[in-house]
Write an enzyme that holds these catalytic residues in place. Structure first.
Site, PDB file in Angstrom:
ATOM      1  N   GLY A  82       9.475  -6.635  -1.473  1.00 41.42           N
ATOM      2  CA  GLY A  82       8.635  -7.407  -0.795  1.00 41.42           C
ATOM      3  C   GLY A  82       8.124  -7.808  -2.265  1.00 41.42           C
ATOM      4  O   GLY A  82       7.344  -7.562  -3.318  1.00 41.42           O
ATOM      5  N   ALA A  83       6.724  -8.270  -1.745  1.00 41.95           N
ATOM      6  CA  ALA A  83       5.432  -8.839  -2.616  1.00 41.95           C
ATOM      7  C   ALA A  83       4.471  -9.030  -2.144  1.00 41.95           C
ATOM      8  O   ALA A  83       3.588  -9.863  -2.918  1.00 41.95           O
ATOM      9  CB  ALA A  83       6.275  -9.896  -4.055  1.00 41.95           C
ATOM     10  N   GLY A  84       3.778  -8.046  -1.635  1.00 41.63           N
ATOM     11  CA  GLY A  84       2.562  -7.549  -1.411  1.00 41.63           C
ATOM     12  C   GLY A  84       1.849  -6.675  -2.173  1.00 41.63           C
ATOM     13  O   GLY A  84       2.199  -6.858  -3.826  1.00 41.63           O
ATOM     14  N   GLY A 128       1.516  -4.039  -2.644  1.00 36.91           N
ATOM     15  CA  GLY A 128       2.588  -2.565  -2.958  1.00 36.91           C
ATOM     16  C   GLY A 128       3.697  -2.919  -3.524  1.00 36.91           C
ATOM     17  O   GLY A 128       3.759  -2.265  -4.806  1.00 36.91           O
ATOM     18  N   SER A 175      11.337 -11.500  -2.369  1.00 33.65           N
ATOM     19  CA  SER A 175      10.130 -11.923  -1.683  1.00 33.65           C
ATOM     20  C   SER A 175      10.313 -13.171  -0.560  1.00 33.65           C
ATOM     21  O   SER A 175      11.126 -13.781  -1.515  1.00 33.65           O
ATOM     22  CB  SER A 175       8.552 -12.182  -1.687  1.00 33.65           C
ATOM     23  N   CYS A 213      -3.146  -0.198  12.016  1.00 40.31           N
ATOM     24  CA  CYS A 213      -4.716  -0.495  10.556  1.00 40.31           C
ATOM     25  C   CYS A 213      -5.170  -1.037  11.910  1.00 40.31           C
ATOM     26  O   CYS A 213      -5.116  -1.907  12.249  1.00 40.31           O
ATOM     27  CB  CYS A 213      -3.649  -1.748  10.039  1.00 40.31           C
ATOM     28  N   GLY A 268      -4.884   0.719   0.804  1.00 42.26           N
ATOM     29  CA  GLY A 268      -4.886  -0.308  -0.484  1.00 42.26           C
ATOM     30  C   GLY A 268      -4.286   1.218  -1.410  1.00 42.26           C
ATOM     31  O   GLY A 268      -3.577   0.731  -2.205  1.00 42.26           O
ATOM     32  N   CYS A 311     -11.692   3.197   1.050  1.00 40.05           N
ATOM     33  CA  CYS A 311     -12.362   2.351   1.899  1.00 40.05           C
ATOM     34  C   CYS A 311     -12.824   1.470   2.104  1.00 40.05           C
ATOM     35  O   CYS A 311     -14.404   2.058   2.446  1.00 40.05           O
ATOM     36  CB  CYS A 311     -11.453   2.244   2.933  1.00 40.05           C
TER      37      CYS A 311
END
Length: 427
Positions: A8-10, A12, A35, A161, A322, A355
């Site tokens: 994953g490459a978001g 996180g 990714s 979310c 985040g 947030c």
């Protein structure tokens, strides 16, 4: 030599790759990121993109140059299947990458299929969950504004979310006012939350009062405890439930433009792997971000399994914000380094929620320490400063990614002054 693979490459995944790389010797250990796209995409700005306040290229960072500079391997072939018993990730191109340690940071799969007619592909609603979806929504937005009508925005059952739905509703109202056509657009917020401002967290500070007031100021009506059952052309169908789960009232809410947040599940590459994921495909972790069955697998971000904050008449999930994700990343990176050095993992993320929810002109900020009640800090506030803070955060975070940084010293110092730290003090 240990090989650490980040899936994953978001938010996180990129942070995990950088922090793991910084924790381990480049000469002795290898780090590789898998990714399914070549770019980092800053998801928190998608509500702005959907009303054409941003362009897609402003929210992307090509990852290959960033990772090359950091000495991190990278492929955008994507994962077809994780094989934890073989310490191997099978890629979509037919190749495989073996690992000694795996960090799963995939984010979720969007479960549009759980409600008939939901979603931008074959359905009747828009999404702001990905940059590509927000770009589709932005093109439809221009057409809508030429011939406006009712709008429905909200969150389906089991959504975890809620913040982006609130942001988008407020930003849409602000944009319509700037265009001088707000009076032509009835707006309804349809949410699975038991009350406005619940956010899947049981509320934070006075988010209930702040967000209800913001909706009243912007003439946005709402339906809570809404179990959305179907989306038909121009109509959202939902049952409003009582506290005992019985149907209070059935609604058919008309729309000409709609954006509904879907529920999340784990990605296909993880679904059904016993001991690794729960029935919805989220990764099971302990307090050190480590899977109890496959002890060389760690996980961070939206893809981890966290129980709901409290029972609600309509299912709601626990958000993973985040800063909460970044605290998971720091704990995982330190623990992987400890295990490689022959020590037991001991670091625990604080899981604090920090947030900034932008409304287009002002906004609401909240801090929950920790995110899951009971809390040491339970604070919320509002004002024009939140809008500018969110703009600054966007620029700052994208710059961090371009420079290959996770938590610069000055960020750590400033957050510490505010009483916010990534790692829990373990006694």
């Amino acid at each position: 030599m240990a090989h650490v693979v980040i899936l994953g490459a978001g938010i996180g995944g990129v942070a995990a790759a950088i922090e793991v790389r910084d924790e381990l010797s480049k000469k002795q250990h290898q780090v590789t990121v898998i990714s399914d796209i070549p770019n980092f995409q800053f998801t928190p700005s998608n509500p702005w993109l959907a009303v054409n306040w941003r362009k897609p290229e402003e929210l992307k960072v090509p990852l290959a140059p960033v990772f090359k500079k950091k000495g991190i391997g990278f492929t955008d072939a994507g994962a077809k299947r994780v094989h934890p018993a073989e310490n191997r990730v099978e890629l979509n191109n037919g190749e495989s990458i073996s690992y000694d340690y795996l960090v799963i940071a995939t984010g979720p799969k969007l479960a549009f299929q759980e409600i008939p007619g939901l979603g931008p592909h074959g359905g009747h609603t828009h999404s702001i969950c990905t940059l590509q979806h927000a770009e589709i929504a932005s093109k439809a937005w221009d057409d809508f504004c030429k011939d406006p009508g009712p709008i429905v925005i909200g969150a389906a059952p089991a959504v975890s979310c809620f913040g982006p739905a609130y942001e988008f509703a407020m930003i849409v109202a602000t944009d319509l006012r700037r265009r001088g056509i707000r009076h032509k657009v009835p707006m309804t917020f349809v949410t699975s939350e038991p009350y406005i401002g619940h956010l899947g967290l049981g509320g934070v500070g006075d988010t209930k009062g702040l967000l209800e007031s913001a909706f009243r100021d912007r003439d946005i009506k709402w339906i809570t405890n809404a179990k959305t059952t179907a989306i038909e052309p121009g109509v959202v169908k939902c049952d409003e439930l009582n506290e005992d789960g019985s149907v209070k009232k059935s609604h058919e809410v008309p729309f000409k433009y709609a954006m509904m947040m879907p529920a999340f599940t784990g990605i296909d590459a993880l679904m059904g792997i016993e001991g690794l994921v729960n029935p919805r495909g989220f990764v099971i972790i302990d307090k050190n971000q480590r899977n109890p069955t496959y002890k060389n697998i760690f996980s961070v971000g939206v893809c981890v399994a966290i129980p709901p904050a409290e029972p609600t008449p309509v299912a709601t999930g626990m958000p993973k914000t985040g800063y909460m994700i970044e605290s998971m990343v720091t704990a995982a990176a330190h623990n992987i380094a400890a295990v490689i050095a022959g020590k037991e993992p001991k670091e625990e993320g604080t899981w604090n929620a920090v947030c900034l929810a932008d409304f287009g002109d002002k906004g609401v900020a909240f801090v929950a320490q920790p995110q899951i009640p009971p809390r040491n800090v339970n604070w919320s506030s509002q004002g024009r400063w939140v809008h500018w803070a969110k703009v600054a955060y966007e620029k700052y975070f994208l710059r961090k990614v371009r420079l290959g940084q996770s938590e610069p010293v000055y960020e750590r110092y400033i957050m510490k002054l505010l009483g916010v730290e990534r790692l829990r003090r373990v006694l």
